[in-house]
Design a protein around this motif. Structure first.
Motif, mmCIF file in Angstrom:
data_model
loop_
_atom_site.group_PDB
_atom_site.id
_atom_site.type_symbol
_atom_site.label_atom_id
_atom_site.label_comp_id
_atom_site.label_asym_id
_atom_site.label_seq_id
_atom_site.Cartn_x
_atom_site.Cartn_y
_atom_site.Cartn_z
ATOM 1 N N TYR A 1 0.830 -1.199 0.000
ATOM 2 C CA TYR A 1 0.000 0.000 0.000
ATOM 3 C C TYR A 1 0.871 1.258 0.000
ATOM 4 O O TYR A 1 0.627 2.199 -0.754
ATOM 5 C CB TYR A 1 -0.907 -0.023 1.227
ATOM 6 C CG TYR A 1 -1.786 1.208 1.367
ATOM 7 C CD1 TYR A 1 -2.989 1.297 0.682
ATOM 8 C CD2 TYR A 1 -1.413 2.269 2.190
ATOM 9 C CE1 TYR A 1 -3.790 2.419 0.802
ATOM 10 C CE2 TYR A 1 -2.203 3.386 2.327
ATOM 11 C CZ TYR A 1 -3.387 3.465 1.625
ATOM 12 O OH TYR A 1 -4.185 4.579 1.747
ATOM 13 N N ALA A 2 1.909 1.251 0.866
ATOM 14 C CA ALA A 2 2.770 2.430 0.943
ATOM 15 C C ALA A 2 3.524 2.639 -0.368
ATOM 16 O O ALA A 2 3.645 3.770 -0.851
ATOM 17 C CB ALA A 2 3.751 2.275 2.096
ATOM 18 N N ARG A 3 4.027 1.553 -0.972
ATOM 19 C CA ARG A 3 4.769 1.697 -2.227
ATOM 20 C C ARG A 3 3.855 2.137 -3.364
ATOM 21 O O ARG A 3 4.293 2.806 -4.298
ATOM 22 C CB ARG A 3 5.433 0.361 -2.583
ATOM 23 C CG ARG A 3 6.747 0.133 -1.850
ATOM 24 C CD ARG A 3 7.350 -1.218 -2.170
ATOM 25 N NE ARG A 3 7.409 -1.498 -3.601
ATOM 26 C CZ ARG A 3 8.340 -1.012 -4.426
ATOM 27 N NH1 ARG A 3 9.276 -0.218 -3.945
ATOM 28 N NH2 ARG A 3 8.322 -1.333 -5.701
ATOM 29 N N SER A 4 2.572 1.776 -3.289
ATOM 30 C CA SER A 4 1.651 2.143 -4.366
ATOM 31 C C SER A 4 1.077 3.546 -4.175
ATOM 32 O O SER A 4 1.091 4.367 -5.095
ATOM 33 C CB SER A 4 0.510 1.122 -4.456
ATOM 34 O OG SER A 4 1.015 -0.173 -4.720
ATOM 35 N N MET A 5 0.600 3.848 -2.976
ATOM 36 C CA MET A 5 -0.087 5.108 -2.739
ATOM 37 C C MET A 5 0.860 6.282 -2.585
ATOM 38 O O MET A 5 0.514 7.422 -2.908
ATOM 39 C CB MET A 5 -0.976 4.989 -1.496
ATOM 40 C CG MET A 5 -2.091 3.961 -1.629
ATOM 41 S SD MET A 5 -3.203 4.310 -3.012
ATOM 42 C CE MET A 5 -3.883 5.883 -2.493
ATOM 43 N N ARG A 7 4.115 6.392 -3.821
ATOM 44 C CA ARG A 7 5.285 6.269 -4.689
ATOM 45 C C ARG A 7 5.720 7.617 -5.258
ATOM 46 O O ARG A 7 6.892 7.799 -5.608
ATOM 47 C CB ARG A 7 4.996 5.286 -5.822
ATOM 48 C CG ARG A 7 3.839 5.666 -6.723
ATOM 49 C CD ARG A 7 3.626 4.584 -7.788
ATOM 50 N NE ARG A 7 2.548 4.899 -8.715
ATOM 51 C CZ ARG A 7 1.281 4.613 -8.524
ATOM 52 N NH1 ARG A 7 0.918 3.984 -7.397
ATOM 53 N NH2 ARG A 7 0.353 4.926 -9.412
ATOM 54 N N ASN A 8 4.788 8.556 -5.365
ATOM 55 C CA ASN A 8 5.139 9.885 -5.865
ATOM 56 C C ASN A 8 5.625 10.812 -4.761
ATOM 57 O O ASN A 8 5.992 11.961 -5.047
ATOM 58 C CB ASN A 8 3.927 10.522 -6.569
ATOM 59 C CG ASN A 8 3.498 9.734 -7.793
ATOM 60 O OD1 ASN A 8 4.338 9.162 -8.507
ATOM 61 N ND2 ASN A 8 2.194 9.678 -8.053
ATOM 62 N N ASP A 9 5.599 10.327 -3.521
ATOM 63 C CA ASP A 9 6.069 11.129 -2.383
ATOM 64 C C ASP A 9 7.416 10.644 -1.872
ATOM 65 O O ASP A 9 7.808 10.969 -0.734
ATOM 66 C CB ASP A 9 5.044 11.072 -1.245
ATOM 67 C CG ASP A 9 3.706 11.669 -1.649
ATOM 68 O OD1 ASP A 9 3.707 12.589 -2.500
ATOM 69 O OD2 ASP A 9 2.666 11.215 -1.127
ATOM 70 N N GLY A 10 8.112 9.894 -2.667
ATOM 71 C CA GLY A 10 9.445 9.449 -2.288
ATOM 72 C C GLY A 10 9.497 8.148 -1.531
ATOM 73 O O GLY A 10 10.567 7.770 -1.017
ATOM 74 N N ILE A 11 8.381 7.411 -1.421
ATOM 75 C CA ILE A 11 8.377 6.116 -0.716
ATOM 76 C C ILE A 11 8.657 5.036 -1.742
ATOM 77 O O ILE A 11 7.786 4.643 -2.518
ATOM 78 C CB ILE A 11 7.042 5.869 -0.009
ATOM 79 C CG1 ILE A 11 6.709 7.021 0.930
ATOM 80 C CG2 ILE A 11 7.094 4.557 0.756
ATOM 81 C CD1 ILE A 11 7.720 7.249 2.014
ATOM 82 N N LYS A 12 9.866 4.542 -1.731
ATOM 83 C CA LYS A 12 10.266 3.504 -2.694
ATOM 84 C C LYS A 12 10.760 2.247 -1.972
ATOM 85 O O LYS A 12 10.345 1.137 -2.299
ATOM 86 C CB LYS A 12 11.357 4.041 -3.617
ATOM 87 C CG LYS A 12 11.807 3.053 -4.679
ATOM 88 C CD LYS A 12 12.886 3.660 -5.559
ATOM 89 C CE LYS A 12 13.385 2.658 -6.594
ATOM 90 N NZ LYS A 12 14.465 3.216 -7.432
ATOM 91 N N ARG A 13 11.618 2.430 -1.003
ATOM 92 C CA ARG A 13 12.216 1.299 -0.281
ATOM 93 C C ARG A 13 11.527 1.185 1.086
ATOM 94 O O ARG A 13 11.502 2.144 1.861
ATOM 95 C CB ARG A 13 13.722 1.490 -0.124
ATOM 96 C CG ARG A 13 14.427 1.666 -1.460
ATOM 97 C CD ARG A 13 15.873 2.080 -1.260
ATOM 98 N NE ARG A 13 16.675 1.001 -0.715
ATOM 99 C CZ ARG A 13 17.224 0.028 -1.443
ATOM 100 N NH1 ARG A 13 17.024 0.002 -2.764
ATOM 101 N NH2 ARG A 13 17.945 -0.903 -0.891
ATOM 102 N N VAL A 14 10.991 -0.010 1.365
ATOM 103 C CA VAL A 14 10.203 -0.245 2.576
ATOM 104 C C VAL A 14 10.871 -1.337 3.404
ATOM 105 O O VAL A 14 11.273 -2.379 2.862
ATOM 106 C CB VAL A 14 8.755 -0.648 2.223
ATOM 107 C CG1 VAL A 14 7.972 -0.966 3.487
ATOM 108 C CG2 VAL A 14 8.064 0.460 1.447
#
Length: 423
Positions: A1-5, A7-14
């Protein structure tokens, strides 16, 4: 969810960190599904036999998920108790031995030969075994065992902290996540019976682990960290229960870590590990020294009691345990005519006693009676001495007349009522 929602806010590596006492096998399977896999099963009927194949590839966002997801778990692993060979079984879920995947040890293992997209499109994954396929995912498992009977107290917690200091935290920092998730399970508490003695964390340990994860978040991802409650079953006591205190420690570390903005330092962790280990060893050394002194004091007191007993009872009568070992320095015989005990060294009296006729049964009966009376008198004297000495050692309690005490209390209450009425 974090990588999808996001992804445009800099969340790539979880990154996902799980410190629940049970292995996070469900999360691990989800991470392993980032590598394509085909599960097959054979079906047999009386008329035919066939094989069913089901693809197991569940990406989160794209084909780069496998190198952008990090998972680490500390948990109990081993037999449910020390008597596992007698049928006690293994600690649930009996998975997750200590292991660091090759993708964590050598980042970019797949990219050394080809890109991730080529790895998937060319179906290179289909020629990999299960172990090789799992090593493509960034997974760390730390399986902690039960403490041994002769382990130094505190070393179980030290082992947990060192697993973070030396393994999880350095690799997590090297992974450089954009967001950290915490699977916060509090059933690893020392007072929680759910864990069967595994891990044995305290409130300070939960606070320490959270502080270290917040430091990594402050260093790598601007403090972005999300905590999700999982387990914790020792709720008896309400707000002062082990579960409530552990959650409070965890939340306190999250809040204070966000305010301080302190960053991760491997050198500080190394110094902290050495300091804690030396502190535990020094405490154990002082504990053993205290035990040795106490043991020596007990032995000295025992020798002193034995010496006092020898002075009290003499060399002929020595107490042995709960019974008395009555010994007579020289055997006694009784003269038939005088009926008085004489020493056996008097050969003439002994010979005279032996030469008496056997038909004189009255004299024999009287001799036996006097001998038994003498032995009983000796035993009674010893018993009275022991009882008297034991009664002297007992604490004397003052007699309380409860009837008189009750009358006194009634008088005081009546006086108090009169004073209240007059006022």
């Amino acid at each position: 969810y974090a990588r999808s929602m996001y992804r445009n806010d800099g969340i790539k590596r979880v990154a996902i960190i799980d410190f629940d006492v049970h292995h996070g096998n469900g999360t691990e399977e989800i991470v392993k599904y980032l590598i394509p896999n085909v599960e097959s099963s054979t079906i047999r009927t009386p008329f035919a036999e066939g094989t069913l194949r089901a693809p197991k590839y569940k990406p989160w966002l794209d084909e780069n998920d496998v190198k952008d997801v990090f998972f680490a778990s500390t948990h109990g692993y081993g037999p449910r108790s020390a008597q596992a060979m007698q049928g006690s079984g293994w600690f649930y879920p009996a998975s997750g031995p200590s292991q660091i995947s090759d993708a964590v040890r050598r980042p970019g293992l797949v990219d050394e030969q080809m890109s991730v997209s080529d790895f998937l499109l060319t179906q290179t994954w289909s020629r990999l075994g299960d172990d090789a396929r799992s090593n493509c995912c960034k997974i760390i498992n730390i399986g902690l065992g039960l403490p041994k009977p002769h382990d130094i107290p505190g070393m179980q917690r030290m082992e947990l902290r060192d697993s973070y200091r030396k393994t999880i935290l350095p690799h997590l920092h090297a992974f450089n996540p954009d967001l950290i998730f915490i699977s916060a399970g509090f059933d690893a508490h020392k007072r929680d019976s759910m864990n069967f003695g595994y891990v044995g964390m305290l409130e300070d340990d939960y606070e320490w682990v959270t502080e270290q994860l917040v430091k990594v978040a402050n260093t790598c991802c601007n403090g972005r960290i999300v905590s999700v409650l999982e387990g914790g079953y020792k709720v008896h006591g309400g707000i002062v229960s082990p579960f409530a205190r552990s959650v409070a420690s965890h939340l306190r570390a999250l809040v204070e870590g966000g305010k301080s903005r302190e960053t991760f330092s491997a050198a500080d962790l190394e110094w902290e590990s050495q300091f804690e280990r030396s502190h535990i060893e020094d405490r154990e050394r002082r504990r053993r020294l205290k035990m040795n002194r106490q043991r020596a004091l007990e032995q000295e007191q025992r020798r002193h009691r034995q010496a006092e007993a020898q002075k009290q009872y003499g060399t002929g009568l020595l107490p042995t345990g709960s019974h008395l070992n009555t010994r007579i320095s020289a055997p006694l015989t009784l003269h038939a005519s005088s009926r008085t005990p004489v020493q056996a060294s008097d050969h003439n009296d002994v010979e005279a006693l032996l030469k008496e006729p056997l038909h004189d049964s009255a004299s024999l009966i009287s001799v036996k009676g006097e001998l038994s009376n003498t032995a009983s008198d000796t035993t009674d004297n010893i018993h009275s001495t022991v009882v008297g000495s034991a009664s002297e050692r007992k604490r004397k309690r003052s007699h309380v007349d409860y009837k008189e005490l009750f009358e006194k209390m009634k008088k005081e209450e009546s006086l108090a009522d009169e004073v209240t009425k007059t006022s």
